[in-house]
Structure formats: C-alpha cells, structure tokens
Design a protein around this motif. Structure first.
Motif, PDB file in Angstrom:
ATOM      1  N   LEU A  78       7.618  23.092  -9.875  1.00 59.72           N
ATOM      2  CA  LEU A  78       8.779  22.330  -9.428  1.00 59.72           C
ATOM      3  C   LEU A  78       8.751  20.918  -9.997  1.00 59.72           C
ATOM      4  O   LEU A  78       7.759  20.196  -9.816  1.00 59.72           O
ATOM      5  N   VAL A  79       9.824  20.528 -10.665  1.00 59.22           N
ATOM      6  CA  VAL A  79      10.058  19.129 -11.004  1.00 59.22           C
ATOM      7  C   VAL A  79      10.948  18.570  -9.905  1.00 59.22           C
ATOM      8  O   VAL A  79      12.053  19.069  -9.678  1.00 59.22           O
ATOM      9  N   MET A  80      10.464  17.537  -9.207  1.00 58.90           N
ATOM     10  CA  MET A  80      11.149  17.070  -8.008  1.00 58.90           C
ATOM     11  C   MET A  80      11.551  15.604  -8.151  1.00 58.90           C
ATOM     12  O   MET A  80      10.717  14.751  -8.462  1.00 58.90           O
ATOM     13  N   VAL A  81      12.820  15.332  -7.902  1.00 59.70           N
ATOM     14  CA  VAL A  81      13.370  13.987  -8.038  1.00 59.70           C
ATOM     15  C   VAL A  81      13.669  13.433  -6.652  1.00 59.70           C
ATOM     16  O   VAL A  81      14.345  14.076  -5.843  1.00 59.70           O
ATOM     17  N   GLY A  82      13.157  12.245  -6.389  1.00 65.27           N
ATOM     18  CA  GLY A  82      13.396  11.586  -5.111  1.00 65.27           C
ATOM     19  C   GLY A  82      13.305  10.084  -5.261  1.00 65.27           C
ATOM     20  O   GLY A  82      13.430   9.537  -6.372  1.00 65.27           O
ATOM     21  N   SER A  83      13.074   9.416  -4.158  1.00 65.83           N
ATOM     22  CA  SER A  83      12.984   7.955  -4.178  1.00 65.83           C
ATOM     23  C   SER A  83      12.072   7.501  -3.049  1.00 65.83           C
ATOM     24  O   SER A  83      11.999   8.144  -1.995  1.00 65.83           O
ATOM     25  N   ASP A  84      11.398   6.405  -3.269  1.00 67.11           N
ATOM     26  CA  ASP A  84      10.493   5.860  -2.266  1.00 67.11           C
ATOM     27  C   ASP A  84      11.281   4.968  -1.308  1.00 67.11           C
ATOM     28  O   ASP A  84      11.956   4.031  -1.727  1.00 67.11           O
ATOM     29  N   HIS A  85      11.186   5.257  -0.012  1.00 67.90           N
ATOM     30  CA  HIS A  85      11.938   4.514   1.000  1.00 67.90           C
ATOM     31  C   HIS A  85      11.155   3.279   1.447  1.00 67.90           C
ATOM     32  O   HIS A  85      10.884   3.074   2.627  1.00 67.90           O
ATOM     33  N   PHE A  86      10.780   2.449   0.468  1.00 66.41           N
ATOM     34  CA  PHE A  86      10.016   1.220   0.712  1.00 66.41           C
ATOM     35  C   PHE A  86       8.688   1.502   1.415  1.00 66.41           C
ATOM     36  O   PHE A  86       8.197   0.680   2.176  1.00 66.41           O
ATOM     37  N   HIS A  87       8.111   2.659   1.136  1.00 66.47           N
ATOM     38  CA  HIS A  87       6.802   2.968   1.688  1.00 66.47           C
ATOM     39  C   HIS A  87       5.683   2.369   0.842  1.00 66.47           C
ATOM     40  O   HIS A  87       4.662   1.929   1.367  1.00 66.47           O
ATOM     41  N   GLN A  88       5.865   2.388  -0.477  1.00 63.19           N
ATOM     42  CA  GLN A  88       4.819   1.841  -1.347  1.00 63.19           C
ATOM     43  C   GLN A  88       5.367   0.939  -2.447  1.00 63.19           C
ATOM     44  O   GLN A  88       4.588   0.303  -3.167  1.00 63.19           O
ATOM     45  N   THR A 142       2.513  12.921   4.607  1.00 66.99           N
ATOM     46  CA  THR A 142       3.607  11.969   4.547  1.00 66.99           C
ATOM     47  C   THR A 142       3.137  10.647   5.147  1.00 66.99           C
ATOM     48  O   THR A 142       1.974  10.523   5.552  1.00 66.99           O
ATOM     49  N   PHE A 143       4.058   9.684   5.292  1.00 69.84           N
ATOM     50  CA  PHE A 143       3.705   8.385   5.843  1.00 69.84           C
ATOM     51  C   PHE A 143       3.783   8.403   7.370  1.00 69.84           C
ATOM     52  O   PHE A 143       4.506   9.203   7.968  1.00 69.84           O
ATOM     53  N   TYR A 144       3.064   7.458   7.977  1.00 68.80           N
ATOM     54  CA  TYR A 144       2.927   7.471   9.439  1.00 68.80           C
ATOM     55  C   TYR A 144       4.275   7.389  10.145  1.00 68.80           C
ATOM     56  O   TYR A 144       4.513   8.105  11.120  1.00 68.80           O
ATOM     57  N   ASN A 145       5.166   6.523   9.677  1.00 71.38           N
ATOM     58  CA  ASN A 145       6.445   6.388  10.383  1.00 71.38           C
ATOM     59  C   ASN A 145       7.274   7.671  10.300  1.00 71.38           C
ATOM     60  O   ASN A 145       8.064   7.971  11.197  1.00 71.38           O
ATOM     61  N   GLU A 146       7.077   8.454   9.229  1.00 73.67           N
ATOM     62  CA  GLU A 146       7.798   9.723   9.105  1.00 73.67           C
ATOM     63  C   GLU A 146       7.246  10.755  10.081  1.00 73.67           C
ATOM     64  O   GLU A 146       7.997  11.580  10.613  1.00 73.67           O
ATOM     65  N   GLU A 147       5.948  10.731  10.306  1.00 78.42           N
ATOM     66  CA  GLU A 147       5.358  11.592  11.333  1.00 78.42           C
ATOM     67  C   GLU A 147       5.830  11.176  12.723  1.00 78.42           C
ATOM     68  O   GLU A 147       6.209  12.016  13.548  1.00 78.42           O
ATOM     69  N   ARG A 148       5.818   9.869  12.971  1.00 81.93           N
ATOM     70  CA  ARG A 148       6.161   9.347  14.299  1.00 81.93           C
ATOM     71  C   ARG A 148       7.633   9.555  14.644  1.00 81.93           C
ATOM     72  O   ARG A 148       7.961  10.031  15.735  1.00 81.93           O
ATOM     73  N   GLU A 149       8.526   9.191  13.714  1.00 81.12           N
ATOM     74  CA  GLU A 149       9.960   9.210  14.017  1.00 81.12           C
ATOM     75  C   GLU A 149      10.593  10.576  13.794  1.00 81.12           C
ATOM     76  O   GLU A 149      11.490  10.981  14.540  1.00 81.12           O
ATOM     77  N   LYS A 205       1.815   8.548  -3.362  1.00 78.48           N
ATOM     78  CA  LYS A 205       1.923   9.303  -2.118  1.00 78.48           C
ATOM     79  C   LYS A 205       3.394   9.655  -1.927  1.00 78.48           C
ATOM     80  O   LYS A 205       4.273   8.826  -2.167  1.00 78.48           O
ATOM     81  N   LEU A 206       3.667  10.877  -1.509  1.00 76.12           N
ATOM     82  CA  LEU A 206       5.037  11.369  -1.431  1.00 76.12           C
ATOM     83  C   LEU A 206       5.628  11.134  -0.049  1.00 76.12           C
ATOM     84  O   LEU A 206       4.952  11.323   0.962  1.00 76.12           O
ATOM     85  N   ASP A 207       6.900  10.744  -0.037  1.00 72.22           N
ATOM     86  CA  ASP A 207       7.569  10.584   1.253  1.00 72.22           C
ATOM     87  C   ASP A 207       8.623  11.666   1.441  1.00 72.22           C
ATOM     88  O   ASP A 207       8.655  12.655   0.712  1.00 72.22           O
ATOM     89  N   HIS A 208       9.528  11.482   2.398  1.00 68.36           N
ATOM     90  CA  HIS A 208      10.391  12.595   2.797  1.00 68.36           C
ATOM     91  C   HIS A 208      11.448  12.954   1.762  1.00 68.36           C
ATOM     92  O   HIS A 208      12.047  14.022   1.854  1.00 68.36           O
ATOM     93  N   SER A 209      11.668  12.109   0.760  1.00 64.42           N
ATOM     94  CA  SER A 209      12.610  12.507  -0.290  1.00 64.42           C
ATOM     95  C   SER A 209      12.090  13.706  -1.080  1.00 64.42           C
ATOM     96  O   SER A 209      12.880  14.472  -1.647  1.00 64.42           O
ATOM     97  N   ILE A 210      10.783  13.877  -1.116  1.00 66.83           N
ATOM     98  CA  ILE A 210      10.166  15.042  -1.751  1.00 66.83           C
ATOM     99  C   ILE A 210       9.817  16.108  -0.711  1.00 66.83           C
ATOM    100  O   ILE A 210      10.011  17.311  -0.939  1.00 66.83           O
ATOM    101  N   ILE A 211       9.326  15.680   0.439  1.00 67.53           N
ATOM    102  CA  ILE A 211       8.857  16.641   1.436  1.00 67.53           C
ATOM    103  C   ILE A 211      10.023  17.356   2.128  1.00 67.53           C
ATOM    104  O   ILE A 211       9.918  18.549   2.455  1.00 67.53           O
TER     105      ILE A 211
END
Length: 288
Positions: A54-64, A84-91, A127-133
C-alpha cells in the motif's frame, strides 16, 4: 513490473471505530449501522484488487511537524512504523498499530520524485497518525500489508496549488508503473470535504458547505481534472470550512488515478461532515 491495482480516495473520520463498534449499541449515533455498512462495502473494493503493498497518502495533524518546520511533501523510509498518538487513543479510541514498511519502494519512489522535480523530505523516524490509520481501519483492518507513507502539507499555509498536488499524483503513478518488481500496489489517500475544526461551523447539522461537497464528489467521480484545477484554490477551499484544504490530498489521488471515471462512489452525510468513498481501477475492475 508493478501493477497499480486500485486507487482509493476517502475522508478519514477519527471517530469511526468508536462510533460504530466501541460504543454500546444503544448509545450509538443514528447513522452508525449505515456508516458501518458503507465502510464494509467500500473495503471490498480494495480486497477485490488483491493488493500486496500500500502506498498511503495522508497528513500530519501537528503531531510531529509544526508551523516552525512543516515539510511540504515527505516520504517515510523505514522497516516498521508505529501508530498512534496519545491524544488519538484518548479522544478517538484508536488503538495502537505497528505497520511494516517497504524500504525498497520508499527509496525508489523518493529518488523518482526527486528526478521528476519534487523536492521531498524523507524520514526514518516517522510515526503515523490517523490520516494513515483511519483508512487502515476502514479498508484493511488486518493491517497485514507493508506501507509506503507519503505526507503532505494541507494545514500550514502557504500550501502548494491544486495543480501541484495533481502533478504529484501523476508522478507517483508513473513511478509505480515503472517500478521493476512484480507486485500489486494499491494507492490509498484520505483528506476532507468541507470541514470546520474549532470554528463556528463545526457543529451544524451537516458539513459547512454541502453544495460544495456534492460538487467535489462529482469532480472525483467523473475524473474531471479541468474543473478541479479551475475551481480549487486555497481561498475558495477555506471559505467552505477552515479544514477544507484537506481536499487537496484527494486531488492528489485523482492524479494517481488519472482523468478517468471512478468505478465506485459512495457517500454519507454525518451531521457535521460528509463522508466520501471513491475507488478507481487503473488496470481493470476485478469485480467484473
């Protein structure tokens, strides 16, 4: 040579898993069952293509990446990606993931993009965030395929033009077509239709600009590149919601597919946003 077996473009709603599976049934939103059914039908469009990578296109939501140093375009090149990042797990209740990478294709694509005039950044610690996950959850929940992640800047102006995003998609397509390895590749990219985050339009009964949403879906469904390039500017996108420039990643996916009609199109109005699911088959429709 590689085969591009499918191109998918969709929205990425971080609450999907929580809203449809992790919330007790009696407490779910009214659209939960319909939403889940639409996602499962969309998933079959990828499954039918039998991808191996899979080639996956996304964007970082100011995580890194932040306003002081936000790369315009970036590719990951590493054997393993964590999410994923902590806030994505939490929220959002998005679980942690570990995805295999494909360093060979990442390196080949990085060099190919440089050769085609795209000055990419590269990361060996991405590290991948929810735009990929999120698209992993919706289209490949087993998370069993290696990925090549590509990140774009859709958040920190000034942004590249719609034409630049489309041209990048065409470059990615040509690199996949030339890749000298017998492998079936699917390209998956996610972004937004009209969307407001933290602004006065966020909590309406539907997305900030439902008329624009329908027009944008029609552009993608018909492969109408000319309409996109004529009408999609940062100023116009921003008038439809402060996060609507995320549509540029869907323009990129149209570039990967090329000016062709989509084989599958679906949508769902979810009170504050509209979900959208589009699939193109550049090689052949495996469902026929």
């Amino acid at each position: 040579m590689a085969t591009l077996s499918a191109v998918l473009a969709s929205t990425h709603h971080p609450f999907y898993l929580k809203a449809t599976e992790l919330t007790p049934e009696a407490e779910r939103i009214p659209q939960a069952a319909e939403w889940k059914a639409k996602v499962e039908a969309y998933r079959e469009t990828l499954t039918a293509a039998q991808p191996e990578l899979l080639v996956m296109v996304g964007s970082d939501h100011f995580h890194q990446f932040f306003l002081d140093n936000y790369p315009t375009f970036l590719i990951g090149k590493q054997p393993v990606y964590d999410a994923t990042f902590y806030n994505e797990e939490r929220e959002f209740s998005i679980p942690k993931y570990t995805l295999a990478g494909d360093e060979e294709l990442s390196g080949y694509m990085f060099q190919g993009l440089l050769d085609r005039g795209f000055d990419f950044s590269i990361s060996h610690e991405l590290k991948l965030d929810h735009s990929i996950i999120c698209p992993i959850i919706t289209t490949r929940p087993d998370a069993d395929l290696p990925v090549v992640p590509i990140y774009t800047n859709i958040f920190a102006p000034p942004l590249p033009s719609a034409k630049r995003f489309y041209d990048l998609g065409r470059a990615i397509r040509s690199i996949i077509d030339e890749y000298p390895r017998d492998v079936r590749v699917a390209a998956i990219g996610t972004g937004h239709l009209s969307l407001e985050l933290g602004g006065p339009l966020q909590f309406g009964e539907h997305g900030p600009d439902p008329e624009w949403d329908l027009k944008a879906i029609e552009w993608l469904a018909n492969g109408d590149v000319d309409a996109v390039l004529d009408d999609v500017t940062f100023e116009k996108l921003s008038q439809s919601g402060n996060a609507t420039p995320g549509f540029l990643d869907l323009v990129l996916m149209l570039g990967v597919a090329g000016p062709m009609k989509a084989s599958y199109v679906d949508q769902l109005d979810l009170f504050h946003t509209r979900e959208m699911y589009v699939t193109w088959y550049p090689d052949r429709d495996p469902r026929s």
